[in-house]
Scaffold this motif. Structure first.
Motif, PDB file in Angstrom:
ATOM      1  N   UNK A   1      46.198  39.040  51.034  1.00  0.00           N
ATOM      2  CA  UNK A   1      45.498  37.892  50.481  1.00  0.00           C
ATOM      3  C   UNK A   1      44.073  38.210  50.048  1.00  0.00           C
ATOM      4  N   UNK A   2      43.655  39.463  50.186  1.00  0.00           N
ATOM      5  CA  UNK A   2      42.309  39.870  49.779  1.00  0.00           C
ATOM      6  C   UNK A   2      42.324  40.337  48.329  1.00  0.00           C
ATOM      7  N   UNK A   3      41.216  40.121  47.642  1.00  0.00           N
ATOM      8  CA  UNK A   3      41.109  40.564  46.261  1.00  0.00           C
ATOM      9  C   UNK A   3      40.647  42.011  46.205  1.00  0.00           C
ATOM     10  N   UNK A   4      41.605  42.902  46.374  1.00  0.00           N
ATOM     11  CA  UNK A   4      41.316  44.330  46.253  1.00  0.00           C
ATOM     12  C   UNK A   4      41.696  44.777  44.845  1.00  0.00           C
ATOM     13  N   UNK A   5      41.323  45.984  44.507  1.00  0.00           N
ATOM     14  CA  UNK A   5      41.616  46.495  43.173  1.00  0.00           C
ATOM     15  C   UNK A   5      43.134  46.547  42.927  1.00  0.00           C
ATOM     16  N   UNK A   6      43.888  46.956  43.936  1.00  0.00           N
ATOM     17  CA  UNK A   6      45.345  47.038  43.796  1.00  0.00           C
ATOM     18  C   UNK A   6      45.965  45.655  43.586  1.00  0.00           C
ATOM     19  N   UNK A   7      45.501  44.676  44.355  1.00  0.00           N
ATOM     20  CA  UNK A   7      46.044  43.328  44.214  1.00  0.00           C
ATOM     21  C   UNK A   7      45.674  42.710  42.869  1.00  0.00           C
ATOM     22  N   UNK A   8      44.467  42.982  42.378  1.00  0.00           N
ATOM     23  CA  UNK A   8      44.087  42.486  41.055  1.00  0.00           C
ATOM     24  C   UNK A   8      44.955  43.111  39.965  1.00  0.00           C
ATOM     25  N   UNK A   9      45.256  44.395  40.114  1.00  0.00           N
ATOM     26  CA  UNK A   9      46.134  45.050  39.144  1.00  0.00           C
ATOM     27  C   UNK A   9      47.536  44.452  39.187  1.00  0.00           C
TER      28      UNK A   9
END
Length: 78
Positions: free
Chosen positions: A59-67
Motif C-alpha cells: 500500500x506504499x507508493x514505491x517506485x515499483x508500485x507506481x510502475x
C-alpha cells in the motif's frame, strides 16, 4: 473477533445515545465514555483485525508500485 468489535461498537454508540437522551447528572460522562471507548478501544481492535494478514509495502507508493499502477492504466486504455 468480529463479534467482539460489533458488540463494543454497539455498546459505545448506546452509551453516546443514552448520554444525549437521558436527563441524568452523569449524561456527559456517558457520552465521553462512549467516544473514548469507540476511538481508544474499538478503532484499534478493528484496525488490527483488518490489517493483520496484509503487507504494508503493498500500500506504499514505491517506485515499483507506481510502475505497476502506470502499467495497469496503460493496459486499461488499450
Amino acid at each position: 473477533m468480529k463479534y467482539l468489535i460489533t458488540i463494543l461498537t454497539i455498546a459505545a454508540f448506546t452509551s453516546i445515545l443514552l448520554g444525549f437522551f437521558l436527563e441524568v447528572d452523569y449524561a456527559q460522562k456517558l457520552i465521553g465514555f462512549g467516544v473514548t471507548g469507540l476511538f481508544l478501544v474499538v478503532f484499534p481492535i478493528f484496525s488490527y483485525y483488518r490489517w493483520k494478514d496484509k503487507d504494508p509495502k503493498d500500500y506504499m507508493l514505491t517506485k515499483e508500485n507506481l510502475e505497476k499502477m502506470n502499467a495497469s492504466q496503460r493496459d486499461k486504455k488499450s
